[in-house]
Scaffold this active site. Structure first.
Site, short mmCIF file in Angstrom:
data_model
loop_
_atom_site.label_atom_id
_atom_site.label_comp_id
_atom_site.label_asym_id
_atom_site.label_seq_id
_atom_site.Cartn_x
_atom_site.Cartn_y
_atom_site.Cartn_z
N CYS A 129 0.79 -1.14 -0.07
CA CYS A 129 0.14 -0.04 -0.11
C CYS A 129 1.12 1.29 -0.09
CB CYS A 129 -1.06 -0.23 1.18
SG CYS A 129 -2.49 1.20 1.16
N ASP A 198 -3.48 1.12 10.30
CA ASP A 198 -4.72 2.20 10.62
C ASP A 198 -5.14 1.99 11.87
OD1 ASP A 198 -4.82 1.57 7.43
OD2 ASP A 198 -6.18 3.23 8.13
C1 RUB Z 1 -3.82 3.07 3.73
C2 RUB Z 1 -3.22 2.08 4.79
C3 RUB Z 1 -1.82 2.80 5.43
C4 RUB Z 1 -2.22 3.15 6.77
C5 RUB Z 1 -0.95 4.08 7.08
O1 RUB Z 1 -5.09 2.55 3.33
O2 RUB Z 1 -3.53 1.04 4.81
O3 RUB Z 1 -0.87 1.62 5.18
O4 RUB Z 1 -3.29 3.98 6.68
O5 RUB Z 1 -0.67 5.12 6.49
P1 RUB Z 1 -6.15 3.63 2.43
P2 RUB Z 1 0.02 6.33 7.12
O6 RUB Z 1 -5.48 3.84 1.31
O7 RUB Z 1 -6.98 2.67 1.99
O8 RUB Z 1 -6.34 4.72 3.10
O9 RUB Z 1 1.33 5.98 7.43
O10 RUB Z 1 0.05 7.37 5.70
O11 RUB Z 1 -0.69 6.96 8.11
#
Ligand code: RUB
Length: 309
Positions: A129, A198
């Site tokens: 991701c 998340d």
């Molecule tokens: C994003 C996702 C990321 C976490 C952490 O999912 O799973 O790994 O949100 O991101 P989506 P960060 O694209 O569905 O929002 O480290 O940028 O907070």
């Protein structure tokens, strides 16, 4: 009635125009600030009510990233508990939002510094991701002169892996884009897996983009270190009192056109849960810890009295 800014932000979060747990939290905080600036409330009670309604609308936008309710509650709790006039409460809200955003940005930077110590020269890192916290670790290590390489999954159905790879290309970091189903085949090449989060539950289980638990399983089998990079406001306080993290199920249309597959069910859960047994370390801005220490972070951040949240 919630203000326009809150409506727009909630909609952008729901449609994933604003995405990634950290960014979602900061945008929600910004929306509360905009709502405060636009507020015509004359009494403290009216203002707190307005803010509460705005918070509820924002929280409803996406259910799995606890950073969103944690950010909203961080701001509203401070304002709610202050015995001040409406004008002073508005000033306090704006200050609290600014502080939250500043701390949240600093946390990502600090995670980069701490996490980079765990990266060795020559490491091949697999990620999934797009996570700002993960990229902070990777970029910091690279800027320190460590010659690393990244393997990034495309992350169907929304292809956030493309955002990761573009960011890596911009930084000049060697990277390989793979399909999600190639994870096990490429795991032998990896020294470490680093993913974002998340939500992190009290037992150390990590909720992250669907497919994360498959990376964990393949890493476990290949004896590759599995690391999670996450700010401490991604720990989920209500899991301490038994609440389960809701896994967001998004539209089937993101996966395929339902008209082309009449008679078949199409499922699209956005996140999955990686059990603590498959996680070696969680890198937070406060330090590196095993997943079993999640309960201590929740206690320190939110106290034991989470039932009232
Ligand atoms: C994003 C996702 C990321 C976490 C952490 O999912 O799973 O790994 O949100 O991101 P989506 P960060 O694209 O569905 O929002 O480290 O940028 O907070």
């Amino acid at each position: 009635m919630v203000c326009k800014e809150v409506k727009i932000t909630a909609e952008k979060i729901a449609k994933m125009e604003i995405r990634g747990a950290g960014k979602i939290a900061r945008s929600a905080a910004e929306a509360l600030k905009a709502c405060t600036k636009a507020s015509k409330a004359k009494s403290a009670d009216d203002f707190v009510k307005e803010l509460g309604e705005a918070g509820t609308a924002l929280i409803a936008a996406r259910p799995s990233a606890v950073s969103l309710p944690n950010a909203v509650r961080f701001i509203i709790n401070r304002v709610q508990n202050a015995n001040l006039s409406a004008r002073k409460l508005k000033e306090l809200t704006i200050k609290t939002v600014d502080k939250f955003i500043e701390d949240s940005e600093k946390a990502v930077e600090r995670i980069g510094e701490i996490g980079a110590r765990r990266i060795s020269d020559g490491d091949v890192i697999m990620t999934h991701c797009h996570s700002a916290a993960v990229l902070s670790v990777i970029k910091t290590a690279w800027r320190q002169g460590k010659k690393i390489r990244v393997i990034a999954t495309e992350s169907r159905p929304r292809y956030q892996g493309h955002i990761t790879v573009r960011e890596l290309i911009k930084e000049g970091i060697p990277c390989t884009l793979i399909v999600d189903s190639a994870v096990r085949a490429f795991m032998k090449q990896a020294d470490k897996v680093i993913v974002g989060a998340d939500s992190i539950a009290a037992n150390g289980a990590v909720v992250n983009k669907i497919g994360t638990s498959q990376l964990a399983l393949a890493a476990h089998e290949a004896r590759v270190l599995f690391l999670v990079a996450a700010e401490s406001y991604k720990f989920h306080p209500q899991t301490l009192v038994g609440e389960l993290v809701e896994i967001e199920e998004r539209s089937a249309k993101e996966v395929a056109n339902p008209q082309d597959f009449r008679g078949a069910e199409i499922r699209n859960p956005a996140f999955d849960i990686t059990p603590p047994e498959y996680i070696d370390l969680i890198i937070t801005e406060k330090g590196v810890m095993p997943p079993q220490a999640a309960i201590l972070v929740i206690k320190e951040e939110f106290g034991w009295a989470v039932t009232g949240l």
